[in-house]
Write a protein that holds these residues in place. Structure first.
Motif, PDB file in Angstrom:
ATOM      1  N   ILE A  16       0.834  -1.199   0.000  1.00 10.77           N
ATOM      2  CA  ILE A  16       0.000   0.000   0.000  1.00 10.77           C
ATOM      3  C   ILE A  16       0.867   1.245   0.000  1.00 10.77           C
ATOM      4  O   ILE A  16       1.883   1.306   0.703  1.00 10.77           O
ATOM      5  N   LEU A  17       0.495   2.209  -0.828  1.00 16.81           N
ATOM      6  CA  LEU A  17       1.221   3.468  -0.963  1.00 16.81           C
ATOM      7  C   LEU A  17       0.395   4.593  -0.361  1.00 16.81           C
ATOM      8  O   LEU A  17      -0.771   4.781  -0.719  1.00 16.81           O
ATOM      9  N   PHE A  18       0.994   5.342   0.557  1.00 19.85           N
ATOM     10  CA  PHE A  18       0.360   6.514   1.161  1.00 19.85           C
ATOM     11  C   PHE A  18       0.931   7.782   0.541  1.00 19.85           C
ATOM     12  O   PHE A  18       2.148   7.961   0.491  1.00 19.85           O
ATOM     13  N   PHE A  19       0.051   8.679   0.083  1.00 19.31           N
ATOM     14  CA  PHE A  19       0.445  10.060  -0.201  1.00 19.31           C
ATOM     15  C   PHE A  19       0.069  10.855   1.049  1.00 19.31           C
ATOM     16  O   PHE A  19      -1.112  11.050   1.333  1.00 19.31           O
ATOM     17  N   ARG A  34      -1.407   9.907  10.027  1.00 19.90           N
ATOM     18  CA  ARG A  34      -0.931   8.987   8.988  1.00 19.90           C
ATOM     19  C   ARG A  34       0.148   8.052   9.553  1.00 19.90           C
ATOM     20  O   ARG A  34       0.218   6.887   9.173  1.00 19.90           O
ATOM     21  N   GLN A  35       0.995   8.559  10.437  1.00 21.75           N
ATOM     22  CA  GLN A  35       2.013   7.702  11.039  1.00 21.75           C
ATOM     23  C   GLN A  35       1.359   6.581  11.850  1.00 21.75           C
ATOM     24  O   GLN A  35       1.734   5.405  11.724  1.00 21.75           O
ATOM     25  N   PHE A 120      -3.470   5.087  -0.996  1.00 23.09           N
ATOM     26  CA  PHE A 120      -4.248   5.779   0.034  1.00 23.09           C
ATOM     27  C   PHE A 120      -3.822   7.239   0.044  1.00 23.09           C
ATOM     28  O   PHE A 120      -2.656   7.548   0.251  1.00 23.09           O
ATOM     29  N   SER A 121      -4.777   8.128  -0.197  1.00 20.55           N
ATOM     30  CA  SER A 121      -4.452   9.551  -0.197  1.00 20.55           C
ATOM     31  C   SER A 121      -5.507  10.307   0.587  1.00 20.55           C
ATOM     32  O   SER A 121      -6.660   9.880   0.687  1.00 20.55           O
ATOM     33  N   ILE A 122      -5.115  11.454   1.171  1.00 16.47           N
ATOM     34  CA  ILE A 122      -6.054  12.274   1.930  1.00 16.47           C
ATOM     35  C   ILE A 122      -6.336  13.569   1.174  1.00 16.47           C
ATOM     36  O   ILE A 122      -5.643  13.910   0.208  1.00 16.47           O
ATOM     37  N   SER A 123      -7.339  14.273   1.635  1.00 19.40           N
ATOM     38  CA  SER A 123      -7.783  15.494   0.954  1.00 19.40           C
ATOM     39  C   SER A 123      -6.936  16.700   1.334  1.00 19.40           C
ATOM     40  O   SER A 123      -7.437  17.821   1.411  1.00 19.40           O
ATOM     41  N   GLN A 124      -5.664  16.488   1.566  1.00 16.38           N
ATOM     42  CA  GLN A 124      -4.699  17.546   1.837  1.00 16.38           C
ATOM     43  C   GLN A 124      -3.448  17.299   0.997  1.00 16.38           C
ATOM     44  O   GLN A 124      -2.965  16.157   0.979  1.00 16.38           O
ATOM     45  N   PRO A 125      -2.940  18.309   0.306  1.00 15.74           N
ATOM     46  CA  PRO A 125      -3.489  19.650   0.170  1.00 15.74           C
ATOM     47  C   PRO A 125      -4.867  19.618  -0.510  1.00 15.74           C
ATOM     48  O   PRO A 125      -5.147  18.676  -1.257  1.00 15.74           O
ATOM     49  N   ILE A 145      -8.036   4.409  -2.284  1.00 22.26           N
ATOM     50  CA  ILE A 145      -8.807   4.769  -1.094  1.00 22.26           C
ATOM     51  C   ILE A 145      -8.607   6.259  -0.848  1.00 22.26           C
ATOM     52  O   ILE A 145      -7.480   6.720  -0.640  1.00 22.26           O
ATOM     53  N   TYR A 146      -9.705   7.010  -0.857  1.00 16.75           N
ATOM     54  CA  TYR A 146      -9.648   8.466  -0.689  1.00 16.75           C
ATOM     55  C   TYR A 146     -10.154   8.804   0.703  1.00 16.75           C
ATOM     56  O   TYR A 146     -11.327   8.618   1.022  1.00 16.75           O
ATOM     57  N   ASN A 147      -9.264   9.320   1.544  1.00 18.22           N
ATOM     58  CA  ASN A 147      -9.600   9.684   2.916  1.00 18.22           C
ATOM     59  C   ASN A 147      -9.902  11.183   2.976  1.00 18.22           C
ATOM     60  O   ASN A 147      -9.004  11.999   2.827  1.00 18.22           O
ATOM     61  N   VAL A 148     -11.152  11.526   3.177  1.00 25.68           N
ATOM     62  CA  VAL A 148     -11.575  12.924   3.156  1.00 25.68           C
ATOM     63  C   VAL A 148     -11.568  13.493   4.569  1.00 25.68           C
ATOM     64  O   VAL A 148     -12.340  13.078   5.427  1.00 25.68           O
ATOM     65  N   GLN A 149     -10.673  14.456   4.813  1.00 24.24           N
ATOM     66  CA  GLN A 149     -10.615  15.174   6.078  1.00 24.24           C
ATOM     67  C   GLN A 149     -11.487  16.428   6.031  1.00 24.24           C
ATOM     68  O   GLN A 149     -12.086  16.813   7.028  1.00 24.24           O
TER      69      GLN A 149
END
Length: 221
Positions: A16-19, A34-35, A120-125, A145-149
């Protein structure tokens, strides 16, 4: 566990790759979250994180100023850090330059990591975080997988940061694009889940099962 058994065990795991934009030791809250998540997934996944060099406060240590990319490992998590320019948080142009450096650097860094099963990426930036996830999905042919903060441009509109209709319309189109291309959307609160339902309730492709609500710091089974 000896090295041979460890390598065999890693070979049996999914990748799995995290941005992450920011990651430890940066003090940004999303970096800390994220950590915790990345390290908590190590029993089931080989985890790779793409993030910036430590720079949340705007300054960068000299040891991170000589190369474009830095490969590291922390508590079992592999990290690919991207050099970005120092910035002044009080100057919009300076911040934008820093964020764009991360965005394009992360796109290039995607080619430097191996095969991935999940991204896996989050809505930041804002907006760009979602687009990075789409990019990773395409390049790695992986599930996204889109993690929306926070949802944007809704958040921008609520605080009155800009009233430029073409800009807001473009932001909405881009984030809807990221949501549509994702395989799973994770929100961190009921209000965000309601926002996405309002966005896509009339779309035939949208299924509520595509969304999941997981609060930050909640233990995942």
């Amino acid at each position: 566990m000896n090295s041979n058994n460890r390598e065999k065990n890693e070979g049996n795991k999914k990748n799995i790759l995290f941005f992450a934009h920011y990651y430890y030791p940066d003090t940004a809250s999303t970096g800390q979250i994220r950590q915790e998540l990345a390290e908590g997934m190590l029993d089931a996944f080989n985890v790779m994180v793409i993030c910036v060099v430590p720079s949340y406060l705007g300054t960068i240590e000299d040891k991170y100023k000589t190369k474009k990319f830095y490969f590291e490992e922390l508590n079992g998590v592999k990290i690919l850090r991207i050099r970005v320019p120092e910035f002044d948080k009080t100057r919009t142009v300076s911040r934008v330059k820093n964020i764009l450096s991360y965005f394009f650097g992360a796109m290039a860094a995607t080619f430097k990591v191996g095969k991935m099963d999940y991204v896996f990426s989050i809505s930041q930036p804002p907006i760009l975080g979602g687009l990075l996830g789409v990019w990773g999905k395409w390049v790695k042919r992986a599930k996204y997988i889109y993690n929306v903060q926070d949802f944007n441009p809704e958040q921008v509109m609520s605080v009155g940061y800009t009233h430029n209709k073409p800009v807001l319309k473009l932001m909405m189109w881009l984030d809807k694009f990221s949501c549509k291309r994702s395989d799973l959307i994770i929100t961190v609160g009921r209000d965000l889940g309601e926002t996405i339902e309002k966005r896509f309730a009339k779309k035939r492709w949208f299924q509520r099962q595509k969304c999941s609500e997981v609060h930050n710091h909640k233990q995942l089974d």
